[in-house]
Every structure is written in C-alpha cells, then in structure tokens.
Scaffold this motif. Structure first.
Motif, PDB file in Angstrom:
ATOM      1  N   VAL A 160      -8.091  15.358  21.322  1.00  0.00           N
ATOM      2  CA  VAL A 160      -7.031  16.339  21.049  1.00  0.00           C
ATOM      3  C   VAL A 160      -5.726  15.627  20.679  1.00  0.00           C
ATOM      4  O   VAL A 160      -5.097  15.941  19.664  1.00  0.00           O
ATOM      5  CB  VAL A 160      -6.803  17.235  22.291  1.00  0.00           C
ATOM      6  CG1 VAL A 160      -5.634  18.178  22.067  1.00  0.00           C
ATOM      7  CG2 VAL A 160      -8.073  17.988  22.634  1.00  0.00           C
TER       8      VAL A 160
ATOM      9  N   ARG B   4      -7.647  18.572  30.821  1.00  0.00           N
ATOM     10  CA  ARG B   4      -6.828  19.546  30.106  1.00  0.00           C
ATOM     11  C   ARG B   4      -5.335  19.281  30.334  1.00  0.00           C
ATOM     12  O   ARG B   4      -4.533  19.298  29.406  1.00  0.00           O
ATOM     13  CB  ARG B   4      -7.188  20.961  30.558  1.00  0.00           C
ATOM     14  CG  ARG B   4      -6.526  22.014  29.719  1.00  0.00           C
ATOM     15  CD  ARG B   4      -6.899  23.421  30.126  1.00  0.00           C
ATOM     16  NE  ARG B   4      -6.533  24.342  29.060  1.00  0.00           N
ATOM     17  CZ  ARG B   4      -5.301  24.724  28.804  1.00  0.00           C
ATOM     18  NH1 ARG B   4      -4.302  24.290  29.540  1.00  0.00           N
ATOM     19  NH2 ARG B   4      -5.036  25.539  27.801  1.00  0.00           N
TER      20      ARG B   4
ATOM     21  N   ASP C 259      -5.742  29.255  21.919  1.00  0.00           N
ATOM     22  CA  ASP C 259      -7.184  29.254  21.675  1.00  0.00           C
ATOM     23  C   ASP C 259      -7.942  28.475  22.737  1.00  0.00           C
ATOM     24  O   ASP C 259      -9.149  28.638  22.898  1.00  0.00           O
ATOM     25  CB  ASP C 259      -7.508  28.637  20.311  1.00  0.00           C
ATOM     26  CG  ASP C 259      -7.054  29.535  19.175  1.00  0.00           C
ATOM     27  OD1 ASP C 259      -6.804  30.731  19.459  1.00  0.00           O
ATOM     28  OD2 ASP C 259      -6.934  29.050  18.036  1.00  0.00           O
ATOM     29  N   ASN C 260      -7.237  27.594  23.418  1.00  0.00           N
ATOM     30  CA  ASN C 260      -7.905  26.775  24.439  1.00  0.00           C
ATOM     31  C   ASN C 260      -7.383  27.109  25.830  1.00  0.00           C
ATOM     32  O   ASN C 260      -7.354  26.252  26.722  1.00  0.00           O
ATOM     33  CB  ASN C 260      -7.691  25.292  24.133  1.00  0.00           C
ATOM     34  CG  ASN C 260      -8.464  24.880  22.915  1.00  0.00           C
ATOM     35  OD1 ASN C 260      -9.641  24.561  22.996  1.00  0.00           O
ATOM     36  ND2 ASN C 260      -7.823  24.955  21.760  1.00  0.00           N
TER      37      ASN C 260
ATOM     38  N   GLU D  20      -7.886  27.927  29.006  1.00  0.00           N
ATOM     39  CA  GLU D  20      -9.045  28.005  29.898  1.00  0.00           C
ATOM     40  C   GLU D  20      -8.697  28.602  31.248  1.00  0.00           C
ATOM     41  O   GLU D  20      -9.578  28.869  32.056  1.00  0.00           O
ATOM     42  CB  GLU D  20      -9.660  26.619  30.079  1.00  0.00           C
ATOM     43  CG  GLU D  20     -10.542  26.291  28.898  1.00  0.00           C
ATOM     44  CD  GLU D  20     -10.832  24.817  28.771  1.00  0.00           C
ATOM     45  OE1 GLU D  20     -10.538  24.073  29.714  1.00  0.00           O
ATOM     46  OE2 GLU D  20     -11.351  24.439  27.718  1.00  0.00           O
TER      47      GLU D  20
ATOM     48  N   LYS E  28      -7.995  34.359  26.082  1.00  0.00           N
ATOM     49  CA  LYS E  28      -8.175  33.425  24.954  1.00  0.00           C
ATOM     50  C   LYS E  28      -7.543  34.003  23.693  1.00  0.00           C
ATOM     51  O   LYS E  28      -7.757  35.171  23.373  1.00  0.00           O
ATOM     52  CB  LYS E  28      -9.656  33.181  24.706  1.00  0.00           C
ATOM     53  CG  LYS E  28     -10.152  31.906  25.347  1.00  0.00           C
ATOM     54  CD  LYS E  28     -11.410  31.444  24.661  1.00  0.00           C
ATOM     55  CE  LYS E  28     -12.116  30.342  25.389  1.00  0.00           C
ATOM     56  NZ  LYS E  28     -11.436  29.318  26.003  1.00  0.00           N
TER      57      LYS E  28
END
Ligand code: GDD
Ligand code: MG
Length: 523
Positions: A289, A404, A450-451, A453, A459
């Motif tokens: 990422v 993350r 979009d990520n 979590e 989302k």
C-alpha cells in the motif's frame, strides 16, 4: 559482496532516488583467490576432461542420455569459463545489468564506522540475541528498549553475556529519566511526555526509540559515521548479517560524490505460513500500500510541476522501499532530518526529502499548513540507494489490524504532509498544483473508505482522515554535549559495554531503576 551496479536514477533537484539494485553474491570480494586452487573440480582423464567420468559421477538414477545432447558442439565452450573475458561472454544475454563487486576489506572499513540501532519492545531475548549475533563485529550495537522493566533487565543481562568477548555496545531504556530530562531541557522537548508539567519519559513508539538511539550514538560515539536500524524480532541471524553488509555496500556504491546517503532494503521475500506451506510473498502487506501511494505522490508532483523537470517521476514506480524498517544513513543525514513518530518514520523519510529537496519546493511558501517548523534549512543533497537482499525475512507475525494501522500511518505521512507546492493554499500562484494535491488527498480518503475494515457495512463510506503523524525536529537540535553529560552523570538505565573512550562514573545497577527514580514504567 557482488551487486548489480547502480546506474539509473530519478533525479529530483537535490534528491536522487536510485533504481533498485540487487545483491547477487554474498561473499564475492572476500579476498579468496578467484583462480581455482587444488581441490576445485577439474574433469579428470584428459586435458579437456573425461566426459564419461563426469557422467558417472551423476546420480545413478539419472539417465545419462538425457544429458548427452544438452549442449551442442558449438556450445562446448559453455563448459569452461576459465579463459573467458566476462565482457566477451556471448552466453550472457544483452541487457543483463552491469555488476560490481565490493571488496570485503572495504565493507569492513565501513562496518567499523557503523552503529546498528536495534529498537525492541517485548521481544524474546533469545530472538534479540540471534539478531545481535548477525551484526558484523565492527559495528557498535545499540539496543533501545521499550520493554517492561523485568524484560529490560533480562535484555541487559543477555547483552552483557553476548558482549563478553570485548564487543562494544550501548543499551538504554526509552523511559530513562536522565535522557527524558536532557531531551526536555536541551532541545527535543517534543519527544517527552509531561504529566502535571513534569517531564516524565520519552514517548512510546519505534520512531521515538530510534531517535533516542541516534542521539546516544552521536553524543557518546561521535566517530561513528553511519547509523543503521535493524528490528529486534528478526528470526534469521544470517539475514541480519546480510542486511548490515548490504548497508555498507549501499554506502560504498553511492554514485553521487558529496551527497548524503540513505540505504533502504527490500527483502527477497517475506514468507508467510499458509495452510502448512510457506508462501514466499515478495512484498509485505503494508509495503504494497505505502509504496503504491508514495509513487502516486511522485506522479502528482510531476503533474503539478509547470517546468516539466519532474516529468520522469510520473508513473515511475521507482519507490519500492517505502516502509523499509531495515535502513541506514550517514550520521549527518540522520541528525539533520526531521523524523516522524512510531511506524510513520520510514514513509515520512520520502515525504520529507521530497519536500526539502525536489525542485520548486525549497522556496515555497514557508507557512503552508503550518508544518515546516523545526526543519534544518539547506539540507545537503541526498542519494537514496534501494537494495534487494537475498535472505527471506522472517519476523514475529503481526495481525491484520497492526498491518492496517501501519499502512494508515504511512498514508497519513503523505496526506498531512504533501510536499510544497502540492500543499500551498489556493491563493498562491501554485493554485493548479494545489488542486492536484487536493485530488491526491481525496484519492487517499477514497482508498481508506474502500478499505474500511473497522465496519464491513460502512465499506465505501466516508471515513476519518488517516492519522496525522507527529513530526519531530531533527536530532541536531539537541545540545549533544549537555545530553551526554546528563546521561553520563545521572545515568539510570544506560549501559556502556566495552567502550574504551566512554566510561560511566559509577557501575550500573539494573534492578531498581524504575522504583528508585520514580520513572513511569512503559505502558
Ligand atoms: N524502542 C522501541 N520502542 N522499539 C519498539 C517500539 C517502541 O515503542 N515499538 C516497537 N518496537 C520494536 C519492535 O520490538 C521491533 O523490534 C521493531 O520495533 C519493529 O516493530 P514490529 O512491531 O515488529 O513492526 P512490524 O514488523 O510490524 O513492522 C516493521 O517492518 C515494517 C516494514 O514491513 C517495522 O520495522 C516497520 O517500521 C516497518 O515499516
Ligand atoms: Mg516485526
């Protein structure tokens, strides 16, 4: 050590980012004669060698006929390279990158001037000892711990045992009251937490531990010209050995004389065990990422540059070491660079160097978004060497939420610290560039959404901004003489082993440091 030669670079003003080079042979240049001696394999029986005896020596289960026609008569010379000039070797296809071998003696000279800082928090002392065992002998070991009090005691006992053969080393705890007081009084008070107005301790975080390590080396062992960082949870000592030697190779290979050097490693693989099988994935989850977004940042800078000087940065994908925990720098660079907290420290290197050194940035609006404070003006030109090592990187397994938060802090470094002029407010002449910066920030928010979590149902929904990293002034802002005097005379958790030129005024006691000095134990 033999590596591919660093020939290609992306030049961005005073910052040169070299394309990834590779370690090819760990032990080349070791001084062992290159001519085959005595026991080297020579086919026996005739001047050219007896093919039959060669075939006979193959495993009996192989059918020799499978190999008879492997090389045609024209290719016989492939069997013996002894007379071949590598330049004329036609078996080497065109386009193979040029190589360079660094003599072992040169690596050792550099390693002898290097300090290796090992940040650690709660790692198994046996694992840490394995890491130390891989650090080449010339290097100064610097253990900076943020472990529980009892664990620190065990770490120091392990270090003493490890260093009993005259190995020089330093150890300090991040909660050291003398170091905190010195930081507080002599120039780095941002790194210290205060409780009720009283300085308590140096803040938690890997980046903060690394800064303490840099200050310690600069103050106590100023003859060390290079500083490197190696995590304490690496399971393969041989990998650590390779990393340190690759750092030295990176310093030796910097093609730009007069520039400061930063060496960043990319591992051959970062294996994961999945369903009982080892999966040799190449890129860590966070690196995937962070590298992608750092490269997008380069593209945005190219788009925003009216002069076209940065065109080569667009879609270059050159950054492959955004998260390099294993990295090294010339000491002057380590002292003069602003550094970020925790795990943001490595991605922020790129952001800060681009901000300070890429063209068009140096003269940009000084107060944009208010984050230029504390910078050292006129940072020397820098060359970033990126090196792919050979060993697989095994370390303590971390869970998804840790990964993350790591990449989120990498994105936070970019999002909150866009280099000028991407971050210069719209009223300025750079307004088009500012819009490009805003687009990048918007894209980062979309990616985070979009990520997201934390909440599967959310989302794609708007999420909070990525965390804003804490940016510390450079360590050079600390009065190193006073820091040295304070930690020497008031030492609480500092240990100096086998340092001939630097002695503590009284012996260390390990046990009571926390109780005796009222230091807050690490959280
Ligand atoms: N002194 C100190 N203080 N050390 C710390 C602290 C702290 O507050 N927090 C963690 N450490 C030590 C750990 O004990 C370990 O040796 C090292 O810092 C790295 O921490 P890990 O928790 O193992 O990080 P990671 O494996 O997820 O990430 C590593 O690799 C990334 C690249 O993939 C780190 O080096 C990252 O910085 C790097 O980006
Ligand atoms: Mg780790």
């Amino acid at each position: 050590m033999r590596l591919t030669e660093p020939t290609k670079a992306l030049q961005l003003g005073n910052l040169s980012i070299m394309h990834l080079i590779e370690v090819l042979e760990l032990d080349a240049g070791s001084g062992i004669p290159l001519e085959p001696v005595g026991s080297a394999f020579t086919p026996q029986g005739s001047e050219q060698g007896d093919e039959a005896s060669f075939d006979d020596s193959l495993d009996g289960s192989l059918d020799g006929s499978d190999y008879d026609d492997l090389f045609s008569d024209d290719e016989r010379d492939l069997r013996d390279l002894s007379d071949t000039d590598p330049e004329d070797d036609e078996s080497v296809p065109d386009g193979v990158p040029p190589e360079v071998t660094i003599p072992q003696a040169q690596l050792e000279t550099i390693l002898g001037q290097m300090a290796v800082i090992v940040p650690c928090k709660g790692e198994d002392p046996n694992t840490i000892e394995g890491v130390l065992s891989g650090i080449p002998r010339g290097c100064l070991i610097v253990l900076v711990s943020n472990s529980e009090a009892r664990a620190y005691k065990k770490e120091v006992m392990m270090l003493r045992r490890f260093c009993r053969q005259a190995r020089p080393a330093l150890a300090i705890h991040q909660s050291d009251a003398a170091a905190a007081a010195a930081f507080n009084m002599y120039g780095l008070n941002d790194l210290v937490t205060h409780v009720g107005g009283t300085p308590k301790r140096i803040r938690n975080g890997k980046g903060e531990g690394m800064m303490l390590g840099i200050a310690l080396v600069a103050a106590l062992c100023p003859q060390r010209r290079y500083v490197a960082f190696v995590d304490a949870d690496i399971m393969v000592p041989g990998a650590v050995n390779e990393y340190c030697r690759a750092f030295a190779a990176g310093f030796a290979l910097n093609p730009n004389p007069g520039t400061e050097t930063m060496v960043r490693l990319r591992w051959a693989s970062k294996p994961k065990v999945r369903n009982g099988e080892i999966d040799y994935t190449c890129e860590g989850r966070s690196s995937q990422v962070v590298n992608r977004w750092l490269n997008k940042l380069l593209s945005a800078m190219a788009d925003a540059d009216p002069t076209g000087k940065l065109a080569a940065a667009r879609d270059s994908e050159i950054i492959v070491t955004g998260n390099a925990g294993e990295h090294a720098m010339t000491m002057d660079l380590a002292l003069n660079l602003r550094l970020a907290n925790g795990y943001a420290i490595e991605p922020f290197h790129f952001v800060e160097l681009l901000d300070q050194l890429a063209p068009g940035n140096q003269n940009a609006h000084a107060d944009r978004l208010g984050y230029s404070t504390g910078r050292v003006p006129n940072l020397q030109p820098v060359t970033i060497m990126q090196i792919r090592t050979r060993n697989p990187h095994f370390h303590r397994v971390t869970d998804d939420s840790h990964v993350r938060s790591m990449w989120a802090s990498g994105l936070g470094s970019i999002y909150h610290h866009l280099p000028a002029p991407l971050s210069t407010p719209a009223s300025s002449p750079f307004s088009k560039s500012f819009a490009r910066g805003e687009k990048l920030r918007g894209d980062i928010l979309d990616f985070l959404a979009d990520n997201n979590e934390e909440n599967e149902d959310a989302k794609g929904e708007l999420v909070h901004e990525p965390p804003r990293p804490r940016i510390y002034p450079p360590v050079s802002q600390l009065d190193l003489d006073r820091f040295r005097e304070m930690v020497r005379s008031e030492h609480k958790t500092l240990f100096c082993l086998n340092l001939q030129h630097f002695k503590l005024p009284r012996p260390n006691t390990i046990v009571p440091v926390y109780q005796q000095y009222g230091v807050t134990p690490p959280l």
